[in-house]
Design an enzyme around this catalytic site. Structure first.
Site, mmCIF file in Angstrom:
data_model
loop_
_atom_site.group_PDB
_atom_site.id
_atom_site.type_symbol
_atom_site.label_atom_id
_atom_site.label_comp_id
_atom_site.label_asym_id
_atom_site.label_seq_id
_atom_site.Cartn_x
_atom_site.Cartn_y
_atom_site.Cartn_z
ATOM 1 N N GLN A 166 0.841 -1.211 0.000
ATOM 2 C CA GLN A 166 0.000 0.000 0.000
ATOM 3 C C GLN A 166 0.872 1.254 0.000
ATOM 4 O OE1 GLN A 166 -2.019 -1.333 3.531
ATOM 5 N NE2 GLN A 166 -4.030 -0.957 2.642
ATOM 6 N N ASP A 168 2.145 4.952 -0.119
ATOM 7 C CA ASP A 168 1.518 6.237 0.235
ATOM 8 C C ASP A 168 1.562 7.187 -0.960
ATOM 9 O OD1 ASP A 168 1.506 5.220 2.871
ATOM 10 O OD2 ASP A 168 1.829 7.231 3.696
ATOM 11 N N ARG A 196 -16.240 8.557 5.703
ATOM 12 C CA ARG A 196 -15.352 8.231 6.809
ATOM 13 C C ARG A 196 -13.959 8.289 6.192
ATOM 14 N NH1 ARG A 196 -11.345 3.987 7.596
ATOM 15 N NH2 ARG A 196 -11.271 3.420 9.781
ATOM 16 N N ASP A 198 -10.259 7.738 5.982
ATOM 17 C CA ASP A 198 -9.351 6.738 6.537
ATOM 18 C C ASP A 198 -7.958 7.315 6.774
ATOM 19 O OD1 ASP A 198 -8.767 3.728 6.833
ATOM 20 O OD2 ASP A 198 -7.289 4.286 5.322
ATOM 21 N N GLU A 240 -10.931 9.534 10.869
ATOM 22 C CA GLU A 240 -10.239 8.444 11.552
ATOM 23 C C GLU A 240 -8.827 8.884 11.877
ATOM 24 O OE1 GLU A 240 -8.559 3.922 11.530
ATOM 25 O OE2 GLU A 240 -8.268 5.209 9.816
HETATM 26 C C1 GLC Z 1 -7.481 2.149 8.651
HETATM 27 C C2 GLC Z 1 -8.477 1.022 8.508
HETATM 28 C C3 GLC Z 1 -7.760 -0.292 8.456
HETATM 29 C C4 GLC Z 1 -6.788 -0.277 7.312
HETATM 30 C C5 GLC Z 1 -5.852 0.925 7.409
HETATM 31 C C6 GLC Z 1 -5.072 1.110 6.142
HETATM 32 O O1 GLC Z 1 -6.827 2.094 9.873
HETATM 33 O O2 GLC Z 1 -9.408 1.068 9.560
HETATM 34 O O3 GLC Z 1 -8.665 -1.361 8.323
HETATM 35 O O4 GLC Z 1 -6.039 -1.461 7.321
HETATM 36 O O5 GLC Z 1 -6.569 2.118 7.602
HETATM 37 O O6 GLC Z 1 -5.918 1.568 5.121
#
Ligand code: GLC
Length: 540
Positions: A166, A168, A196, A198, A240
């Site tokens: 993943q 950035d 939401r 993330d 979040e």
């Molecule tokens: C947030 C999500 C989690 C995910 C992470 C990376 O913390 O809640 O499930 O793995 O982001 O996107």
């Protein structure tokens, strides 16, 4: 207006919720058929976790295409149908906005890594060494040795705060900033009610910092807010940021950044309080929580789709939580515990209800994690966080639990099948029929909360009984006061609550209308609370 201030939220995993086409995977068609249930429960807003095309190595948080739907969930029309049908039932819809990173299979990254001079190269964060930004912590400690991954083909490292698959995005690049606004615009056009957002603390990197909560990050997030306000007034952004309260505070800005933000640190302290039979940790963290601007709100939760995070506790508290709640090493994950609410509470109805009562009476808009309203169990044999993402148990029916008609061998994950938590003992259909079930109790708590504005928006004031097992507080708003009483301990208690300020008030029981309570006088208020008992009283 400001509907989110006192809304009840519900987080659901589209893959886990309901399978409408019989292939063993939850999908939008399935969700459509279950909206009546959510309306019956009293849910005001659903948050649907990611459903974008993805290799699913982080359950959809690894996105390959931000403006499409993974065909396993349906098509864009099916999504539109869910949004419209939810709205017809008075239910709002939030979806995940994953700004920080993409999957390494996103075409942007595939281009970026194809050569050092590719125009998309700078959409990600590259370096000749893996030494930069050394002060940034590693989040997925169990799997990732570094925040840098080496790309052999081009001989450079790329930055990733989560899994190495993943990468950035580079928010210093204006094209990335603009591309993300296009994503925001794309989904808002479906009429959704917001996002939401993330993992927002990590958007920017700066040497010499921990690369979290940077001023540049707030500046960009305010820009997103202005964009939303200008084109889609009334839509909301939920933050979040798994951070200490004083570090989350800036995400509300002056009311010009997020509308609502998760309160991470209070969550583990609720579990600490019920295990210790002592309110101190909860009071301390709320005392440490700064005021937030008018029109903004906290969002509180007991569990979610991730591990029960222990990032926002001290090292000593973390060890204690692991000892208490993760006796089997398989229950641990990163800095957390990968279990569901009911098993964490030893499936003790009194304790499950007590935690729900705290959730519904402490400040913040509560969010329920799908399945916790019926006391679903978890499966620690499944890896990563998958053990808390198993199929929703709609009915006792074997083998599909009402989730799917497919052959269970095709299910994306097995239904919980142990004797205590399997569908024969834990399912929606049976609990709906049973007025004494956990599900009906949660529904009553939701309904009772909606009879008073004070629990949604009221000021919090603790009422300190001499016994620390009593967690009592008032929530007051527009002349209305509600007193919430909790016995955190496993022994009955007689309270001595200093309520003289309310002398003359006649308590009305919000949860049990037939129950009468003596009027409040100048002397300490005496009431017997059974082990783990909770009471909600309107002080009229
Ligand atoms: C947030 C999500 C989690 C995910 C992470 C990376 O913390 O809640 O499930 O793995 O982001 O996107």
């Amino acid at each position: 207006m400001s509907w989110y201030m006192d809304a009840i939220f519900y987080e659901l995993y589209p893959r886990a919720f309901a399978d409408g086409d019989g292939d063993g995977w939850g999908d939008f068609k399935g969700l459509l058929g279950r909206l009546d249930y959510l309306q019956w429960l009293g849910i005001d807003c659903i948050w649907i976790t990611p459903f974008y095309p993805s290799p699913l190595r982080d359950d959809g948080y690894d996105v390959m295409d931000f403006t499409n739907i993974d065909p396993r969930y349906g098509a864009l029309d099916d999504f539109q149908a869910v949004v419209d049908a939810a709205h017809a039932r008075g239910i709002r819809v939030l979806v995940d906005l994953i700004m920080n990173h993409t999957s390494d299979r996103h075409p942007w990254f595939e281009e970026a890594r194809s050569s050092r001079d590719n125009p998309k190269r700078d959409w990600y964060v590259w370096s000749d060494t893996d030494a930069k930004y050394g002060a940034a912590r590693i989040i997925f400690l169990d799997t990732e040795p570094s925040n840098w991954a080496y790309d052999a083909a081009t001989g450079q490292y790329y930055w990733h705060r989560f899994f190495s698959h993943q990468p950035d995005l580079n928010f210093d690049n204006p094209d990335v900033q603009a591309a993300m606004l296009d994503v925001v615009d794309f989904w808002l056009r479906f009429g959704i009610d917001g996002f939401r957002a993330d993992a927002v603390p990590y958007l920017y990197e700066r040497e010499g910092t921990n690369c979290e909560n940077l001023p540049e990050t707030h500046e960009y997030l305010k820009h997103v807010r202005r964009f939303v306000d200008a084109r889609y007034p009334g839509r909301i952004l939920l933050c979040e940021a798994n951070q200490w309260p004083e570090d989350v505070r800036p995400y509300f800005g002056d009311g010009d950044e997020f509308h609502i933000g998760f309160h991470f640190p209070v969550m583990p302290r609720l579990y600490m309080a019920v295990r210790k039979g002592d309110r101190t940790d909860v009071i301390d963290i709320l005392a440490r929580t700064p005021a937030i601007p008018p029109g903004t709100q906290w969002c509180t939760f007991l569990r979610n789709h991730d591990e029960l995070t222990l990032e926002m506790v001290t090292e000593e508290e973390r060890q204690w939580m692991w000892q208490q709640y993760a006796p089997d090493p398989r229950m641990k994950l990163n800095l957390g515990i990968r279990r569901r609410l009911a098993p964490l509470m030893d499936n003790d109805r009194r304790k499950i209800e007590l935690l729900n009562s705290l959730l519904f009476t402490l400040p913040g808009a509560p969010i329920i994690y799908y399945g916790d309203e019926i006391g679903m169990g978890d499966n620690i044999r499944l890896e990563d966080r998958n053990g808390v993402r198993t199929p929703m148990q709609w009915a006792a029916d074997r083998p599909g639990a009402g989730f799917s008609t497919a052959d269970p061998a095709q299910f994306y994950a097995p239904v919980i099948d142990d004797a205590v938590y399997g569908p024969p003992r834990v399912n929606v259909a049976a609990q709906r029929e049973d007025p004494g079930s956990l599900l009906n109790t949660v529904r009553r708590l939701i309904a009772a909360r909606k009879t008073t504005k004070a629990l949604g928006r009221g000021e919090l004031a603790f009422v300190l009984d001499p016994d620390k097992a009593v967690l009592a507080y008032t929530r007051a708003c527009e002349g209305e006061t509600v007193l919430a009483l909790h016995n955190l301990g496993d022994a009955a208690i007689e309270t001595n609550l200093p309520l003289a300020a309310y002398a003359g008030a006649e308590p009305q029981d919000l949860l049990d209308r037939a129950r009468t309570w003596p009027p409040v006088e100048h002397e300490p208020y005496r009431a017997v609370l059974e082990p783990y008992e909770y009471v909600w009283l309107r002080l009229a």
